[in-house]
Write a protein that holds these residues in place. Structure first.
Motif, mmCIF file in Angstrom:
data_model
loop_
_atom_site.group_PDB
_atom_site.id
_atom_site.type_symbol
_atom_site.label_atom_id
_atom_site.label_comp_id
_atom_site.label_asym_id
_atom_site.label_seq_id
_atom_site.Cartn_x
_atom_site.Cartn_y
_atom_site.Cartn_z
ATOM 1 N N SER A 598 7.380 -78.080 5.645
ATOM 2 C CA SER A 598 8.597 -77.966 6.454
ATOM 3 C C SER A 598 9.280 -76.626 6.247
ATOM 4 C CB SER A 598 9.566 -79.100 6.099
ATOM 5 O OG SER A 598 8.961 -80.355 6.316
ATOM 6 N N GLN A 599 9.373 -76.216 4.994
ATOM 7 C CA GLN A 599 10.055 -74.947 4.715
ATOM 8 C C GLN A 599 9.280 -73.748 5.259
ATOM 9 O OE1 GLN A 599 10.732 -75.454 0.384
ATOM 10 N NE2 GLN A 599 12.940 -75.443 0.873
ATOM 11 N N LYS A 600 7.964 -73.782 5.168
ATOM 12 C CA LYS A 600 7.149 -72.687 5.706
ATOM 13 C C LYS A 600 7.266 -72.600 7.223
ATOM 14 C CE LYS A 600 3.661 -72.232 2.066
ATOM 15 N NZ LYS A 600 2.225 -72.299 1.739
ATOM 16 N N MET A 601 7.255 -73.768 7.891
ATOM 17 C CA MET A 601 7.384 -73.780 9.350
ATOM 18 C C MET A 601 8.760 -73.273 9.779
ATOM 19 S SD MET A 601 5.585 -77.343 10.557
ATOM 20 C CE MET A 601 6.334 -77.166 12.157
ATOM 21 N N ALA A 602 9.816 -73.723 9.061
ATOM 22 C CA ALA A 602 11.172 -73.296 9.408
ATOM 23 C C ALA A 602 11.333 -71.794 9.269
ATOM 24 C CB ALA A 602 12.179 -74.027 8.532
ATOM 25 N N GLU A 603 10.682 -71.219 8.269
ATOM 26 C CA GLU A 603 10.778 -69.788 8.045
ATOM 27 C C GLU A 603 9.952 -69.000 9.061
ATOM 28 O OE1 GLU A 603 12.662 -66.771 6.266
ATOM 29 O OE2 GLU A 603 12.892 -68.869 5.645
ATOM 30 N N LYS A 604 8.726 -69.466 9.335
ATOM 31 C CA LYS A 604 7.819 -68.732 10.211
ATOM 32 C C LYS A 604 8.297 -68.734 11.655
ATOM 33 C CE LYS A 604 2.965 -68.434 11.612
ATOM 34 N NZ LYS A 604 1.596 -68.935 11.401
ATOM 35 N N TYR A 605 8.835 -69.849 12.112
ATOM 36 C CA TYR A 605 9.225 -69.963 13.517
ATOM 37 C C TYR A 605 10.742 -69.840 13.695
ATOM 38 C CZ TYR A 605 4.435 -71.368 14.301
ATOM 39 O OH TYR A 605 3.060 -71.396 14.366
ATOM 40 N N ASN A 606 11.419 -69.348 12.621
ATOM 41 C CA ASN A 606 12.846 -69.010 12.697
ATOM 42 C C ASN A 606 13.676 -70.191 13.220
ATOM 43 O OD1 ASN A 606 15.112 -67.414 12.401
ATOM 44 N ND2 ASN A 606 14.926 -66.537 14.477
ATOM 45 N N ALA A 607 13.566 -71.320 12.515
ATOM 46 C CA ALA A 607 14.343 -72.498 12.879
ATOM 47 C C ALA A 607 15.824 -72.229 12.666
ATOM 48 C CB ALA A 607 13.880 -73.693 12.051
ATOM 49 N N SER A 608 16.649 -73.072 13.236
ATOM 50 C CA SER A 608 18.098 -72.886 13.145
ATOM 51 C C SER A 608 18.578 -72.993 11.696
ATOM 52 C CB SER A 608 18.804 -73.930 14.012
ATOM 53 O OG SER A 608 18.579 -75.230 13.497
ATOM 54 N N ASP A 609 19.719 -72.375 11.407
ATOM 55 C CA ASP A 609 20.273 -72.433 10.052
ATOM 56 C C ASP A 609 20.565 -73.868 9.630
ATOM 57 O OD1 ASP A 609 20.101 -69.712 9.892
ATOM 58 O OD2 ASP A 609 22.177 -69.359 10.544
ATOM 59 N N TYR A 610 20.978 -74.687 10.551
ATOM 60 C CA TYR A 610 21.272 -76.089 10.233
ATOM 61 C C TYR A 610 20.045 -76.784 9.649
ATOM 62 C CZ TYR A 610 22.033 -81.074 11.058
ATOM 63 O OH TYR A 610 22.106 -82.438 10.910
ATOM 64 N N ILE A 611 18.857 -76.603 10.296
ATOM 65 C CA ILE A 611 17.626 -77.241 9.814
ATOM 66 C C ILE A 611 17.236 -76.662 8.451
ATOM 67 C CG2 ILE A 611 15.156 -77.469 10.263
ATOM 68 C CD1 ILE A 611 15.785 -77.691 13.215
ATOM 69 N N LYS A 612 17.350 -75.352 8.308
ATOM 70 C CA LYS A 612 16.999 -74.743 7.018
ATOM 71 C C LYS A 612 17.898 -75.272 5.899
ATOM 72 C CE LYS A 612 15.249 -70.360 8.920
ATOM 73 N NZ LYS A 612 15.466 -68.897 8.990
ATOM 74 N N GLN A 613 19.207 -75.427 6.180
ATOM 75 C CA GLN A 613 20.122 -75.932 5.151
ATOM 76 C C GLN A 613 19.842 -77.390 4.807
ATOM 77 O OE1 GLN A 613 24.043 -75.130 6.672
ATOM 78 N NE2 GLN A 613 23.810 -72.896 6.510
ATOM 79 N N ARG A 614 19.476 -78.192 5.801
ATOM 80 C CA ARG A 614 19.120 -79.589 5.519
ATOM 81 C C ARG A 614 17.906 -79.668 4.607
ATOM 82 N NH1 ARG A 614 18.971 -84.192 9.804
ATOM 83 N NH2 ARG A 614 19.086 -85.298 7.805
ATOM 84 N N LEU A 615 16.926 -78.809 4.868
ATOM 85 C CA LEU A 615 15.727 -78.792 4.020
ATOM 86 C C LEU A 615 16.086 -78.363 2.592
ATOM 87 C CD1 LEU A 615 13.096 -77.229 6.472
ATOM 88 C CD2 LEU A 615 13.208 -79.594 5.694
ATOM 89 N N GLU A 616 17.021 -77.402 2.443
ATOM 90 C CA GLU A 616 17.436 -76.978 1.105
ATOM 91 C C GLU A 616 18.109 -78.122 0.348
ATOM 92 O OE1 GLU A 616 16.984 -74.318 -0.658
ATOM 93 O OE2 GLU A 616 15.868 -73.217 0.882
#
Length: 640
Positions: A598-616
């Motif tokens: 999930s984290q690699k996909m969010a980073e590679k495809y520039n997911a929204s900050d909201y999704i990145k923060q939820r994953l964190e």
């Protein structure tokens, strides 16, 4: 059968045949004994027609239409066997059978009980009349008026020239009269037969030893209508009466001789080198084909339509034509004939003619319903042009599908692990309610073809919701009769199971590889945004799975290798039954298996900050659960 009402069952209109009704039968072919047999019909199916059907044409102008999945019978010359094959799978040069017919014989005319003639009558006279009557039905008045050199001046009742050899059989178009040439005995019986119905306007003339009867064609039409020979709806469409097929060869030849004479008069019979061409209505020519098949072992060649006359044609070899008009004693037995396999009209073997497929094509159906007969025991029928085909065994297919579920399934095949029975068919139902199936199916479109407006709108890249009114879906048909029938498709296929046996999801290894493959496809498709696809995969699949597994781990029970299960760990810390160590039902790996992906996909495809923060936040919760800061292992470098 027609008195029995239809019942709607299993998405088809069904009409069962009464067991005590022995008159409703069809001709089938015994593929083991290689003979034609008369078979009872057990039921008739009426099914809504598909959008497209299959047109199969054989060499010799014979054809039939059927549904793509309907089985047909194909002959294998190498093994001398008949096999079933779906109509969609038929290829050019596949061999099909035109069986040698045997319709029985009744020399005494017992089969004529349905004819409305009181008292005794001479069958020869009736057959002579029927032959001329059938030929008269295909008269082309316009062509005859243009081409007939015998006009009104030289073709009246008082003209003596009407009795000469060249003119005694012609049709007087203006006065609408026909001239029948016959011997004295038959002429006498014909007059007696017609006058028994109150028709007296018959003129008789002599020409040497022959008699010429001059009869108004309207009288002949009325006569055959009264004795129930022709159709009441259209007297111009004439068919060979059913009783004729049971007569002897000698009687049939008498009918055909007068018929051929009538065709010559109407210019519907032509000699073409070594062939003879009959012209007329296709239905009647198929009747003639059946008659010649069953009585003379002759198979003709259909032509449609015949150039300037715009009529259907039926070709016969000149030798076989002469065999028909010869004396009955001149006809050799079938076993004594030397057949040439290169001729369509000769038997290819002792049970029929093996004819190659000339053409197969998909055509748009013009029928509202498709009908199928359930023929008892042999499960095949002889259709138009006497082509042998298989019936549609809907009941048999249904039974085999049911047996597949019963015989090839057992709970013993299912894994005993968690989720082992999740997708197993544990329940079978006989009633299908579309409202109870997955909602995803309700989004299935039902069109046979997409409208032009749909393609024009697609250029604007709209949301699917904005063009929903252009495309009908299953959801629009719920609680309507159309929810079960008429659901369209845009492309034909030879086999519905002709797809990949193993999908890419199964062949790819890690979850990262699977998601990368999915996003690679999204990247190639203009209608898809790979960033949006990545966000939806993470938000709708990975995040719920991570949170759910994290909650399940904190609330899990434990189990022992002896089979004992505990909702909470016992105070002793071991199994109370056997003393063995306890095992977790949810492992650490199950909780964090999608975290890294999930984290690699969010980073590679520039997911929204909201999704990145939820994953964190989820990553932090997992680390707090599985890592102990007090007993945290340190590296040597941490001390420098």
């Amino acid at each position: 059968m027609m008195k029995k009402k239809e019942e709607y069952k299993n998405y088809a209109y069904l009409r069962r045949v009464s067991k005590d009704n022995n008159k409703i039968m069809v001709y089938s072919f015994d593929t083991l004994e290689h003979r034609v047999v008369l078979t009872d019909i057990e039921e008739v199916l009426k099914i809504p027609s598909q959008n497209h059907i299959i047109y199969i044409e054989l060499q010799g102008g014979r054809f039939f239409e059927t549904t793509p999945d309907h089985p047909v019978i194909v002959y294998l010359k190498e093994s001398n066997k008949f096999i079933k094959k779906n109509a969609m799978d038929v290829n050019e040069n596949d061999l099909m059978l035109i069986p040698k017919l045997n319709l029985g014989e009744e020399n005494n005319g017992n089969e004529m009980d349905n004819i409305n003639i009181n008292g005794s009558f001479d069958i020869d006279a009736l057959l002579k009349l029927i032959g001329y009557y059938l030929a008269l039905g295909y008269r082309d008045n316009e062509n005859n008026n243009k081409n007939n050199k015998y006009n009104d001046k030289n073709n009246n009742d008082n003209d003596k020239d009407n009795t000469n050899d060249n003119k005694n059989n012609i049709i007087n178009n203006k006065n609408n009269k026909i001239f029948l040439k016959c011997n004295n005995e038959i002429a006498k019986n014909i007059k007696k037969l017609i006058k028994s119905f109150g028709h007296y306007n018959i003129i008789e003339k002599k020409n040497n030893s022959e008699i010429i009867l001059i009869i108004e064609s309207d009288i002949l039409n009325t006569f055959f209508k009264e004795i129930k020979i022709h159709s009441k709806e259209n007297i111009k469409i004439k068919r060979i009466p059913s009783f004729v097929y049971k007569l002897s060869k000698e009687k049939i030849k008498l009918l055909l001789s007068s018929y051929f004479e009538g065709l010559k008069i109407n210019k519907n019979l032509k000699y073409l080198e070594d062939k003879v061409l009959l012209m007329g209505d296709r239905d009647y020519l198929e009747d003639m084909d059946t008659l010649l098949n069953s009585k003379f072992n002759i198979l003709g060649h259909f032509i449609e339509p015949y150039y300037e006359y715009q009529k259907h044609g039926f070709l016969l070899d000149i030798d076989e034509y002469n065999k028909i008009i010869s004396k009955d004693s001149d006809i050799p037995d079938t076993k004594d004939l030397n057949y040439d396999e290169n001729k369509t009209s000769n038997l290819n073997n002792n049970f029929g003619w093996i004819i190659p497929v000339k053409n197969k094509k998909i055509i748009k159906s013009t029928h509202n319903y498709i009908y199928s007969l359930n023929a008892k025991k042999y499960h095949n029928v002889i259709v138009n042009s006497n082509i042998l085909t298989h019936q549609c065994d809907g009941d048999e297919d249904g039974i085999f599908l049911l047996l597949d579920a019963f015989l090839n399934f057992s709970k013993k095949y299912l894994p005993d692990k968690r989720g082992g029975q999740m997708d197993a068919p544990l329940v079978l139902t006989t009633l299908l309610d579309p409202k109870e199936v997955d909602g995803e199916v309700h989004n299935l479109d039902t069109l046979w073809e997409y409208p032009l407006e749909f393609y024009e709108k697609s250029l604007e890249m709209p949301s699917p919701k904005d063009i929903k009114e252009l495309i009908e879906t299953v959801e629009d048909r719920l609680d309507k009769p159309s929810q079960y029938e008429g659901i369209g498709y845009t492309h034909e296929t030879t086999k519905i199971d002709n797809g990949p046996l193993v999908c890419a999801y199964k062949t790819l290894g890690t979850m990262l590889e699977k998601t990368e493959a999915q996003l690679a496809v999204a990247k190639k498709i203009r209608a898809a945004d790979e960033r949006d696809v990545a966000e939806k995969v993470i938000q709708s699949h990975f995040i719920p799975d991570l949170i759910g597994n994290l909650r399940a781990f904190s609330r899990q029970g434990v189990r022992c290798k002896c089979g004992a299960k505990y909702r909470r760990v016992p105070l002793r810390g071991v199994c109370t039954k056997c003393g063995s160590k306890l095992i977790l039902t949810v492992s650490k790996g199950a909780v964090e298996k999608y975290m890294e992906v999930s984290q690699k996909m969010a980073e590679k495809y520039n997911a929204s900050d909201y999704i990145k923060q939820r994953l964190e936040l989820i990553k932090e919760s997992i680390d707090n659960l599985f890592e102990n800061d007090k007993n945290k292992q340190s590296k040597l470098g941490d001390f420098f």
